[in-house]
Motif scaffolding. Structure first.
Motif, PDB file in Angstrom:
ATOM      1  N   GLN A   1      11.782  -2.353 -17.637  1.00 22.32           N
ATOM      2  CA  GLN A   1      11.072  -1.638 -16.602  1.00 22.32           C
ATOM      3  C   GLN A   1      10.579  -2.628 -15.558  1.00 22.32           C
ATOM      4  N   VAL A   2      10.161  -2.087 -14.400  1.00 24.59           N
ATOM      5  CA  VAL A   2       9.676  -2.890 -13.294  1.00 24.59           C
ATOM      6  C   VAL A   2       8.213  -2.556 -13.051  1.00 24.59           C
ATOM      7  N   GLN A   3       7.404  -3.582 -12.910  1.00 20.40           N
ATOM      8  CA  GLN A   3       6.000  -3.415 -12.568  1.00 20.40           C
ATOM      9  C   GLN A   3       5.760  -3.948 -11.163  1.00 20.40           C
ATOM     10  N   LEU A   4       5.007  -3.201 -10.361  1.00 20.79           N
ATOM     11  CA  LEU A   4       4.736  -3.539  -8.976  1.00 20.79           C
ATOM     12  C   LEU A   4       3.234  -3.500  -8.733  1.00 20.79           C
ATOM     13  N   VAL A   5       2.718  -4.506  -8.034  1.00 22.39           N
ATOM     14  CA  VAL A   5       1.299  -4.581  -7.728  1.00 22.39           C
ATOM     15  C   VAL A   5       1.131  -4.954  -6.270  1.00 22.39           C
ATOM     16  N   GLU A   6       0.474  -4.080  -5.497  1.00 23.72           N
ATOM     17  CA  GLU A   6       0.229  -4.329  -4.079  1.00 23.72           C
ATOM     18  C   GLU A   6      -1.116  -5.023  -3.884  1.00 23.72           C
ATOM     19  N   SER A   7      -1.219  -5.758  -2.780  1.00 26.53           N
ATOM     20  CA  SER A   7      -2.472  -6.370  -2.383  1.00 26.53           C
ATOM     21  C   SER A   7      -2.429  -6.639  -0.883  1.00 26.53           C
ATOM     22  N   GLY A   8      -3.579  -6.964  -0.308  1.00 30.04           N
ATOM     23  CA  GLY A   8      -3.645  -7.348   1.089  1.00 30.04           C
ATOM     24  C   GLY A   8      -4.184  -6.307   2.041  1.00 30.04           C
ATOM     25  N   GLY A   9      -4.465  -5.115   1.553  1.00 28.33           N
ATOM     26  CA  GLY A   9      -5.014  -4.094   2.422  1.00 28.33           C
ATOM     27  C   GLY A   9      -6.440  -4.401   2.814  1.00 28.33           C
ATOM     28  N   GLY A  10      -6.929  -3.651   3.794  1.00 31.66           N
ATOM     29  CA  GLY A  10      -8.287  -3.850   4.255  1.00 31.66           C
ATOM     30  C   GLY A  10      -8.569  -3.084   5.518  1.00 31.66           C
ATOM     31  N   LEU A  11      -9.687  -3.421   6.137  1.00 32.91           N
ATOM     32  CA  LEU A  11     -10.138  -2.794   7.371  1.00 32.91           C
ATOM     33  C   LEU A  11      -9.950  -3.766   8.521  1.00 32.91           C
ATOM     34  N   VAL A  12      -9.234  -3.333   9.555  1.00 34.26           N
ATOM     35  CA  VAL A  12      -8.999  -4.164  10.731  1.00 34.26           C
ATOM     36  C   VAL A  12      -9.181  -3.329  11.983  1.00 34.26           C
ATOM     37  N   GLN A  13      -9.415  -4.012  13.094  1.00 34.60           N
ATOM     38  CA  GLN A  13      -9.499  -3.348  14.379  1.00 34.60           C
ATOM     39  C   GLN A  13      -8.110  -3.117  14.952  1.00 34.60           C
ATOM     40  N   MET A  34      14.187  -2.604  -2.165  1.00 29.59           N
ATOM     41  CA  MET A  34      12.755  -2.386  -2.235  1.00 29.59           C
ATOM     42  C   MET A  34      12.282  -1.802  -0.917  1.00 29.59           C
ATOM     43  N   ALA A  35      11.104  -1.221  -0.939  1.00 29.50           N
ATOM     44  CA  ALA A  35      10.621  -0.528   0.246  1.00 29.50           C
ATOM     45  C   ALA A  35       9.112  -0.468   0.258  1.00 29.50           C
ATOM     46  N   TRP A  36       8.593  -0.247   1.444  1.00 31.46           N
ATOM     47  CA  TRP A  36       7.194   0.089   1.642  1.00 31.46           C
ATOM     48  C   TRP A  36       7.102   1.531   2.115  1.00 31.46           C
ATOM     49  N   TYR A  37       6.238   2.282   1.483  1.00 34.98           N
ATOM     50  CA  TYR A  37       5.901   3.632   1.884  1.00 34.98           C
ATOM     51  C   TYR A  37       4.431   3.683   2.265  1.00 34.98           C
ATOM     52  N   ARG A  38       4.047   4.734   2.966  1.00 30.68           N
ATOM     53  CA  ARG A  38       2.635   4.941   3.254  1.00 30.68           C
ATOM     54  C   ARG A  38       2.327   6.426   3.245  1.00 30.68           C
ATOM     55  N   TYR A  94       2.294   1.770  -0.325  1.00 30.88           N
ATOM     56  CA  TYR A  94       2.868   1.624  -1.654  1.00 30.88           C
ATOM     57  C   TYR A  94       4.169   0.843  -1.585  1.00 30.88           C
ATOM     58  N   CYS A  95       4.369  -0.053  -2.530  1.00 31.94           N
ATOM     59  CA  CYS A  95       5.668  -0.693  -2.653  1.00 31.94           C
ATOM     60  C   CYS A  95       6.505   0.053  -3.689  1.00 31.94           C
ATOM     61  N   GLY A 113      -0.724   1.152  -4.962  1.00 28.69           N
ATOM     62  CA  GLY A 113      -1.103   1.315  -3.579  1.00 28.69           C
ATOM     63  C   GLY A 113      -2.230   0.396  -3.144  1.00 28.69           C
ATOM     64  N   THR A 114      -2.280   0.128  -1.848  1.00 29.47           N
ATOM     65  CA  THR A 114      -3.362  -0.626  -1.245  1.00 29.47           C
ATOM     66  C   THR A 114      -3.733   0.051   0.072  1.00 29.47           C
ATOM     67  N   GLN A 115      -5.015   0.158   0.337  1.00 29.74           N
ATOM     68  CA  GLN A 115      -5.503   0.930   1.467  1.00 29.74           C
ATOM     69  C   GLN A 115      -5.579   0.081   2.727  1.00 29.74           C
ATOM     70  N   VAL A 116      -5.068   0.635   3.818  1.00 32.20           N
ATOM     71  CA  VAL A 116      -5.143   0.011   5.136  1.00 32.20           C
ATOM     72  C   VAL A 116      -5.881   0.958   6.067  1.00 32.20           C
ATOM     73  N   THR A 117      -6.939   0.470   6.683  1.00 27.31           N
ATOM     74  CA  THR A 117      -7.708   1.256   7.636  1.00 27.31           C
ATOM     75  C   THR A 117      -7.783   0.506   8.951  1.00 27.31           C
ATOM     76  N   VAL A 118      -7.368   1.155  10.027  1.00 25.35           N
ATOM     77  CA  VAL A 118      -7.361   0.557  11.354  1.00 25.35           C
ATOM     78  C   VAL A 118      -8.347   1.327  12.217  1.00 25.35           C
ATOM     79  N   SER A 119      -9.367   0.648  12.686  1.00 23.32           N
ATOM     80  CA  SER A 119     -10.386   1.275  13.514  1.00 23.32           C
ATOM     81  C   SER A 119     -10.010   1.158  14.979  1.00 23.32           C
ATOM     82  N   SER A 120     -10.500   2.102  15.774  1.00 17.39           N
ATOM     83  CA  SER A 120     -10.208   2.112  17.200  1.00 17.39           C
ATOM     84  C   SER A 120     -11.248   1.361  18.003  1.00 17.39           C
TER      85      SER A 120
END
Length: 120
Positions: A1-13, A34-38, A94-95, A113-120
């Motif tokens: 089986q394959v295990q996947l772990v995402e990292s690097g998300g955060g809050l940015v402007q 491989m792919a990235w989904y959101r 998600y990867c 999954g890792t959360q990405v939030t982009v503020s305006s």
């Protein structure tokens, strides 16, 4: 089986950058692509970028010129470099990895999954 772990998300402007990482382990020799989904809040999961075992890449139109998918097999890590971020990029990312089983069926493996939030 394959295990996947995402990292690097955060809050940015808006206009800022983030680099997401996805480390993979397990039965990785047979990974075809491989792919990235959101998935945005209240939305459906969409394909953002793909990379094949041969290194070919594809992107959804909305991120072309801003996002770059890459993979470092020596480090067992896939990346998504996200530049010029927009509020509409806000989502859980998600990867995903594709592999075929013994009778040829395509099997998908997902990270948490890792959360990405982009503020305006």
């Amino acid at each position: 089986q394959v295990q996947l772990v995402e990292s690097g998300g955060g809050l940015v402007q808006a206009g800022g950058s983030l680099r997401l990482s996805c480390t993979y382990s397990g039965a990785i020799l047979g990974i075809l692509s491989m792919a990235w989904y959101r998935q945005a809040p209240g939305g459906q999961r969409e394909l953002v970028a793909t990379i094949t075992s041969g290194g070919r890449t594809n992107y959804v139109d909305s991120v072309k010129g801003r996002f770059t998918i890459s993979k470092d097999n020596a480090k067992n890590t896939m990346y998504l470099q996200m530049n010029s971020l927009k509020p509409e990029d806000t989502a859980d990312y998600y990867c995903e990895a594709d592999r075929r089983n013994g009778y040829g069926a395509l099997i998908n493996f997902w990270g948490q999954g890792t959360q990405v939030t982009v503020s305006s």
